[in-house]
Design a protein around this motif. Sequence first.
Motif, PDB file in Angstrom:
ATOM      1  N   UNK A 144       2.799  -0.224  -8.804  1.00  0.00           N
ATOM      2  CA  UNK A 144       2.885  -1.316  -7.696  1.00  0.00           C
ATOM      3  C   UNK A 144       1.539  -2.072  -7.525  1.00  0.00           C
ATOM      4  N   UNK A 145       0.636  -0.975  -7.218  1.00  0.00           N
ATOM      5  CA  UNK A 145      -0.824  -1.518  -6.765  1.00  0.00           C
ATOM      6  C   UNK A 145      -1.257  -2.443  -7.926  1.00  0.00           C
ATOM      7  N   UNK A 146      -0.704  -2.633  -8.797  1.00  0.00           N
ATOM      8  CA  UNK A 146      -1.308  -3.635  -9.886  1.00  0.00           C
ATOM      9  C   UNK A 146      -0.714  -5.112  -9.760  1.00  0.00           C
ATOM     10  N   UNK A 147       0.358  -5.173  -8.956  1.00  0.00           N
ATOM     11  CA  UNK A 147       1.403  -6.326  -9.152  1.00  0.00           C
ATOM     12  C   UNK A 147       0.990  -7.202  -7.817  1.00  0.00           C
ATOM     13  N   UNK A 148       0.041  -6.996  -6.993  1.00  0.00           N
ATOM     14  CA  UNK A 148      -0.256  -7.947  -5.950  1.00  0.00           C
ATOM     15  C   UNK A 148       0.696  -8.030  -4.817  1.00  0.00           C
ATOM     16  N   UNK A 149       1.267  -6.912  -4.292  1.00  0.00           N
ATOM     17  CA  UNK A 149       2.178  -6.915  -3.221  1.00  0.00           C
ATOM     18  C   UNK A 149       1.352  -7.228  -1.795  1.00  0.00           C
ATOM     19  N   UNK A 150       1.816  -7.790  -1.024  1.00  0.00           N
ATOM     20  CA  UNK A 150       1.338  -7.933   0.480  1.00  0.00           C
ATOM     21  C   UNK A 150       1.354  -6.426   1.181  1.00  0.00           C
ATOM     22  N   UNK A 151       2.282  -5.681   0.937  1.00  0.00           N
ATOM     23  CA  UNK A 151       2.361  -4.240   1.559  1.00  0.00           C
ATOM     24  C   UNK A 151       3.236  -3.469   0.673  1.00  0.00           C
ATOM     25  N   UNK A 152       2.865  -2.347   0.379  1.00  0.00           N
ATOM     26  CA  UNK A 152       3.587  -1.168  -0.358  1.00  0.00           C
ATOM     27  C   UNK A 152       4.104  -0.287   0.683  1.00  0.00           C
ATOM     28  N   UNK A 153       5.284   0.169   0.687  1.00  0.00           N
ATOM     29  CA  UNK A 153       5.752   1.080   1.517  1.00  0.00           C
ATOM     30  C   UNK A 153       6.318   2.417   0.686  1.00  0.00           C
ATOM     31  N   UNK A 154       6.207   3.518   1.246  1.00  0.00           N
ATOM     32  CA  UNK A 154       6.627   4.713   0.705  1.00  0.00           C
ATOM     33  C   UNK A 154       7.369   5.549   1.628  1.00  0.00           C
ATOM     34  N   UNK A 155       8.404   6.178   1.235  1.00  0.00           N
ATOM     35  CA  UNK A 155       9.140   7.153   1.987  1.00  0.00           C
ATOM     36  C   UNK A 155       8.644   8.674   1.110  1.00  0.00           C
ATOM     37  N   UNK A 156       7.606   9.342   1.866  1.00  0.00           N
ATOM     38  CA  UNK A 156       6.959  10.275   1.172  1.00  0.00           C
ATOM     39  C   UNK A 156       7.708  11.591   0.613  1.00  0.00           C
ATOM     40  N   UNK A 157       7.729  11.770  -0.554  1.00  0.00           N
ATOM     41  CA  UNK A 157       8.425  12.703  -1.358  1.00  0.00           C
ATOM     42  C   UNK A 157       7.898  13.973  -1.209  1.00  0.00           C
ATOM     43  N   UNK A 158       6.579  14.259  -1.048  1.00  0.00           N
ATOM     44  CA  UNK A 158       5.659  15.432  -0.831  1.00  0.00           C
ATOM     45  C   UNK A 158       4.492  15.181  -0.303  1.00  0.00           C
ATOM     46  N   UNK A 159       4.097  15.545   0.918  1.00  0.00           N
ATOM     47  CA  UNK A 159       2.815  15.158   1.626  1.00  0.00           C
ATOM     48  C   UNK A 159       1.689  15.507   0.802  1.00  0.00           C
TER      49      UNK A 159
END
Length: 387
Positions: A144-159
């Motif tokens: 996702x970081x390579x695709x020019x999103x304004x914001x990336x959100x994540x529901x953390x699977x493992x801290x």
Amino acid sequence: MLKRTYGDGTEHGKHYNRIAMLITLAAAFCGWSFGLGGCGGEEAGQNLSAPIGGSVSDHPDKDSEELTSDVVRFDLELDSYEPAKKEYNFYFTYKMVHPWWDAVALGMEDATKQYEEKGIIINYEYLAPDSTSAEDQKRRLSEASLRDFDVIGVDVADVGAVTPMINSLMEDGQKVMTFSSSDASGEDGCSRIAYVGNTHNYEDGAQLTEALCKKLGYCGKIALLVGNEGAPCHEDRALGARDVIAKYPDMEIVETAYDEDMIDKAYQFTKGFLERHEDLAGIVCCNMSNPVGAARAVIEDRREKEIVIVGMDHDVEALRYLRDGIIYALGVQDCYSIGFDTIQVAVKIADGLLPGEAYPEMTEETTTIIYQDGAAQMLQTLYGLID
């Protein structure tokens, strides 16, 4: 055309086919009792619904309709903030494809529709694997970081596993938030910008376990079904349960199992608990799937009158078991508000605002403990079921 991509990989146009499951929930409690030997049960006749995340309070003067509005909000409106742009692109990834996150998607979709009515387009992808994997989540974040999103959100699977990836993205100039059920905070060494979701998973587990303990007269052997090892929400609920059980000298946790948020695994683990512990008194379930698996196993073993089950959320089968007295209590999260507020916070993050300027660093959502006499109304409201 405006596009949204969902957990099954399909794309939906702006006329989104709303998930049939609506999660307006009724909350009320009517005391009931098991035929337990060896320990005294609680006194029947209480009438309470306890929301976690705000104040915990009784509702003696409210009817069922009023209590319904306390559990999940469907009258949310966008706040007064005026977005700086006319179009935004977001990427959200979460633990696994599962009905719980479908409910979060309802709130997201309604927020985007309200923005659209104001002439602002929100494009977002909302994707997850079929089963929880920290490595899969890291891969998705990297791509996702390579695709020019304004914001990336994540529901953390493992801290522990995912925090370094979040920090790396932030160092590279990405705007990353956490959302939904599991955060990785500054205390964890994570530099994410903000979190929207359940901020009180420990309290959820503790309050459900207190209800179970009271029901059992503070005496008995307990098994614990957790979910995904390393997932903050599941681990925090389990810690809350353990700390409550530790307070009572006549109670103990005899086994703990990680079912990976899968009904079949929870069922198999519960079968093992029952075989090894003829005097098992209760089961604490820390996610949406394991109350269902636990209840199936207990019914099959014909011990539903002996074992107290408490667990999380609004699965239709779990609500039927709640109605029928097989599950004692469910902690229901306001998934709709989580989704709605996630979109609002993402817009502000995209515009460069920092926590404290127009949104909090942690947006707190509620959980409400639901008991037996609210189940029938919930089934009708959520699923249109009268049975």
